[in-house]
Design a protein around this motif. Structure first.
Motif, PDB file in Angstrom:
ATOM      1  N   ASP A  28       1.782  16.419  23.181  1.00  0.00           N
ATOM      2  CA  ASP A  28       2.417  15.165  23.572  1.00  0.00           C
ATOM      3  C   ASP A  28       1.851  14.037  22.714  1.00  0.00           C
ATOM      4  N   PHE A  29       2.701  13.403  21.891  1.00  0.00           N
ATOM      5  CA  PHE A  29       2.227  12.369  20.990  1.00  0.00           C
ATOM      6  C   PHE A  29       2.266  10.978  21.601  1.00  0.00           C
ATOM      7  N   GLU A  30       2.637  10.882  22.869  1.00  0.00           N
ATOM      8  CA  GLU A  30       2.437   9.639  23.598  1.00  0.00           C
ATOM      9  C   GLU A  30       1.018   9.573  24.156  1.00  0.00           C
ATOM     10  N   SER A  31       0.554  10.689  24.724  1.00  0.00           N
ATOM     11  CA  SER A  31      -0.790  10.726  25.302  1.00  0.00           C
ATOM     12  C   SER A  31      -1.804  11.435  24.410  1.00  0.00           C
ATOM     13  N   HIS A  32      -1.331  12.036  23.299  1.00  0.00           N
ATOM     14  CA  HIS A  32      -2.188  12.802  22.383  1.00  0.00           C
ATOM     15  C   HIS A  32      -2.959  13.888  23.134  1.00  0.00           C
ATOM     16  N   SER A  66       0.839  -1.200   0.000  1.00  0.00           N
ATOM     17  CA  SER A  66       0.000   0.000   0.000  1.00  0.00           C
ATOM     18  C   SER A  66       0.873   1.249   0.000  1.00  0.00           C
ATOM     19  N   HIS A  67       0.315   2.359  -0.486  1.00  0.00           N
ATOM     20  CA  HIS A  67       1.064   3.601  -0.576  1.00  0.00           C
ATOM     21  C   HIS A  67       1.091   4.307   0.780  1.00  0.00           C
ATOM     22  N   PRO A  68       2.127   5.095   1.037  1.00  0.00           N
ATOM     23  CA  PRO A  68       2.117   5.943   2.241  1.00  0.00           C
ATOM     24  C   PRO A  68       0.911   6.871   2.195  1.00  0.00           C
ATOM     25  N   ARG A  69       0.335   7.141   3.369  1.00  0.00           N
ATOM     26  CA  ARG A  69      -0.859   7.980   3.403  1.00  0.00           C
ATOM     27  C   ARG A  69      -0.919   8.737   4.717  1.00  0.00           C
ATOM     28  N   LEU A  70      -1.717   9.805   4.683  1.00  0.00           N
ATOM     29  CA  LEU A  70      -1.926  10.618   5.872  1.00  0.00           C
ATOM     30  C   LEU A  70      -3.114  10.098   6.665  1.00  0.00           C
ATOM     31  N   VAL A  71      -2.980  10.141   7.989  1.00  0.00           N
ATOM     32  CA  VAL A  71      -4.060   9.753   8.880  1.00  0.00           C
ATOM     33  C   VAL A  71      -4.256  10.878   9.896  1.00  0.00           C
ATOM     34  N   LEU A  72      -5.473  11.352  10.004  1.00  0.00           N
ATOM     35  CA  LEU A  72      -5.796  12.380  10.983  1.00  0.00           C
ATOM     36  C   LEU A  72      -5.616  11.833  12.390  1.00  0.00           C
ATOM     37  N   VAL A  73      -5.075  12.663  13.289  1.00  0.00           N
ATOM     38  CA  VAL A  73      -5.016  12.307  14.709  1.00  0.00           C
ATOM     39  C   VAL A  73      -6.274  12.893  15.349  1.00  0.00           C
ATOM     40  N   PRO A  74      -7.353  12.108  15.419  1.00  0.00           N
ATOM     41  CA  PRO A  74      -8.650  12.677  15.813  1.00  0.00           C
ATOM     42  C   PRO A  74      -8.707  13.116  17.265  1.00  0.00           C
ATOM     43  N   SER A  75      -7.839  12.542  18.121  1.00  0.00           N
ATOM     44  CA  SER A  75      -7.892  12.881  19.536  1.00  0.00           C
ATOM     45  C   SER A  75      -7.289  14.249  19.844  1.00  0.00           C
ATOM     46  N   LEU A  76      -6.593  14.844  18.865  1.00  0.00           N
ATOM     47  CA  LEU A  76      -6.014  16.166  19.080  1.00  0.00           C
ATOM     48  C   LEU A  76      -6.988  17.242  18.614  1.00  0.00           C
ATOM     49  N   PRO A  77      -7.083  18.333  19.358  1.00  0.00           N
ATOM     50  CA  PRO A  77      -8.018  19.395  18.978  1.00  0.00           C
ATOM     51  C   PRO A  77      -7.514  20.205  17.796  1.00  0.00           C
ATOM     52  N   VAL A  78      -8.378  21.074  17.298  1.00  0.00           N
ATOM     53  CA  VAL A  78      -7.991  22.015  16.247  1.00  0.00           C
ATOM     54  C   VAL A  78      -6.946  22.958  16.817  1.00  0.00           C
ATOM     55  N   LEU A  79      -5.850  23.157  16.084  1.00  0.00           N
ATOM     56  CA  LEU A  79      -4.790  24.050  16.532  1.00  0.00           C
ATOM     57  C   LEU A  79      -5.113  25.477  16.094  1.00  0.00           C
ATOM     58  N   PRO A  80      -4.542  26.461  16.791  1.00  0.00           N
ATOM     59  CA  PRO A  80      -4.839  27.853  16.438  1.00  0.00           C
ATOM     60  C   PRO A  80      -4.499  28.158  14.984  1.00  0.00           C
ATOM     61  N   SER A  81      -5.413  28.836  14.302  1.00  0.00           N
ATOM     62  CA  SER A  81      -5.155  29.367  12.966  1.00  0.00           C
ATOM     63  C   SER A  81      -4.841  30.838  13.135  1.00  0.00           C
ATOM     64  N   ARG A  82      -3.891  31.341  12.386  1.00  0.00           N
ATOM     65  CA  ARG A  82      -3.366  32.650  12.725  1.00  0.00           C
ATOM     66  C   ARG A  82      -2.993  33.464  11.502  1.00  0.00           C
ATOM     67  N   PRO A  83      -3.017  34.797  11.642  1.00  0.00           N
ATOM     68  CA  PRO A  83      -2.601  35.647  10.537  1.00  0.00           C
ATOM     69  C   PRO A  83      -1.086  35.682  10.368  1.00  0.00           C
ATOM     70  N   TYR A  84      -0.329  35.412  11.466  1.00  0.00           N
ATOM     71  CA  TYR A  84       1.125  35.371  11.392  1.00  0.00           C
ATOM     72  C   TYR A  84       1.584  33.932  11.585  1.00  0.00           C
ATOM     73  N   PRO A  85       2.701  33.546  10.973  1.00  0.00           N
ATOM     74  CA  PRO A  85       3.176  32.181  11.129  1.00  0.00           C
ATOM     75  C   PRO A  85       3.590  31.884  12.564  1.00  0.00           C
ATOM     76  N   SER A  86       3.183  30.731  13.076  1.00  0.00           N
ATOM     77  CA  SER A  86       3.700  30.233  14.341  1.00  0.00           C
ATOM     78  C   SER A  86       4.997  29.488  14.063  1.00  0.00           C
ATOM     79  N   SER A  87       5.720  29.175  15.124  1.00  0.00           N
ATOM     80  CA  SER A  87       6.926  28.367  14.972  1.00  0.00           C
ATOM     81  C   SER A  87       6.741  27.075  15.743  1.00  0.00           C
ATOM     82  N   PHE A  88       7.352  25.999  15.228  1.00  0.00           N
ATOM     83  CA  PHE A  88       7.229  24.685  15.827  1.00  0.00           C
ATOM     84  C   PHE A  88       8.616  24.092  16.032  1.00  0.00           C
TER      85      PHE A  88
END
Length: 377
Positions: A155-159, A110-132
């Motif tokens: 935290d991607f261990e506890s989501h 099978s091909h690589p694919r994206l999977v949503l992490v449903p347990s994580l909330p919507v992250l802030p959308s912003r007019p200026y770029p955030s940094s990660f």
């Protein structure tokens, strides 16, 4: 060149093809829970994390295990941790930032694919770029454009998402990177945009350090990303490359890197890579050899060059010792597609760098890429 948060915006189409939440492959899951709990955890800890979304559907018991801190602690003690590539994607239709995991292909082809992490909330959308910045199993996010002092950890261990102490100075157009367990965030003071500042977050104590450093160089907005090589942080505005040395809190410029527009690059094995996609330049993957102080063209990627011939932007990311290259394909009027190629790299005699495309596949349509981060879980 557009600002970072708006590189992938489709001009006239709102069509969105969302990633699937569960991959189609059948994992080799256990068919019984009659075994002692400790043995079940030991077995599941050895299973590739790409199978966990399917395992969570087997039973509530399995779901509780694969979402627990216990199994990640066991994975670490057994030496079974993996590099996972997480993408922060902005949905052009819903105007939301959500987190997805990129699952590599499995044994059934099978091909690589994206999977949503449903347990994580919507992250802030912003007019200026955030940094990660990624540290171990966590991603840190600084600034959301509405309040430049905002700081979060995922935290991607506890989501789970946790609010951190506010930044000591509200910054916009920030870049962030990690050196020796400390995250250095560089940006413009939201109260005085002529002032460039550096603030430091200690990931061990989960606190901000009291010292704030004001940059003594005149630089433009540094939202084109940053990299770390040999304990120094490198970043770039439209014209120049800059280097920040934490030990002496010193700023400088790097003339050797200035000859190329290395926006949105990444470092693999202490070599800086970026993909040249400007309209008036030949499309090439280039690497900057810090020791030799020179740029080299990565060879062996002729087929990929053909795939990206019409791409007007690109972004690279480190992925477990390999390089992930993101680029667009398709007609913007019908929704631009985001593609990804995973490239393994080899240094040869004479300093040559050769690349091999492990896979190249369409990921999603109708989104823009906010960030890609290599997380160890």
């Amino acid at each position: 060149m557009l600002r970072r948060g708006f590189l992938l915006r489709s001009k006239t189409s709102s069509k969105t093809v969302a990633p699937k939440e569960v991959p189609p492959s059948e994992p080799p899951f256990l068919t019984t829970t009659s075994l002692p709990h400790d043995i079940v955890v030991n077995i599941l800890a050895r299973v590739s994390r790409s199978h966990y979304p399917k395992l969570s559907l087997v039973s509530k018991y399995f779901r509780s295990i694969v979402r627990s801190r216990e199994i990640y602690a066991r994975r670490s003690s057994l030496g079974c941790t993996e590099h996972c590539l997480y993408l922060i994607l902005y949905n052009l239709r819903t105007k939301e930032n959500r987190c997805y995991i990129l699952l590599r292909s499995t044994t059934n082809g099978s091909h690589p694919r994206l999977v949503l992490v449903p347990s994580l909330p919507v992250l802030p959308s912003r007019p200026y770029p955030s940094s990660f910045a990624a540290v171990g199993s966590k991603i840190y996010m600084f600034g959301d454009g509405n309040d430049g002092s905002t700081a979060l950890s995922i935290d991607f261990e506890s989501h789970t998402v946790r609010s951190l102490p506010s930044m000591p100075a509200p910054l916009v157009y920030t870049v962030a990177n990690v050196i020796d367990g400390r995250i250095y965030a560089i940006g413009r003071d939201d109260r005085d945009l002529d002032k460039m500042m550096v603030v430091v977050f200690n990931t061990e104590t989960q606190t901000w350090e009291p010292e704030k450093t004001t940059a003594d160089v005149e630089a433009g907005d540094m939202y084109h990303g940053s990299v770390v090589m040999a304990g120094k942080m490198y970043t770039k505005d439209f014209d120049s490359s800059y280097v920040y040395e934490p030990k002496g809190r010193k700023w400088g410029t790097d003339e050797g890197m200035n000859s190329k527009e290395w926006r949105y690059g990444c470092v693999v094995d202490d070599v800086l890579y970026y993909y040249e996609c400007e309209e008036d330049c030949e499309k090439e993957l280039r690497g900057f050899d810090r020791k030799e102080r020179c740029w080299r063209v990565v060879k062996g990627l002729e087929g990929l060059l053909h795939e990206t011939r019409s791409s007007l932007w690109s972004q690279t990311g480190s992925y477990g010792g390999n390089l992930a290259l993101f680029f667009p394909k398709g007609d913007e009027r019908r929704g631009e597609e985001i593609w990804c190629a995973e490239i393994s790299l080899e240094r040869r005699q004479g300093g040559e760098i050769w690349g091999k495309v492990e896979w190249c596949n369409r990921l999603v349509t109708g989104f823009q890429l906010t960030e890609s981060l290599d997380v160890v879980v």
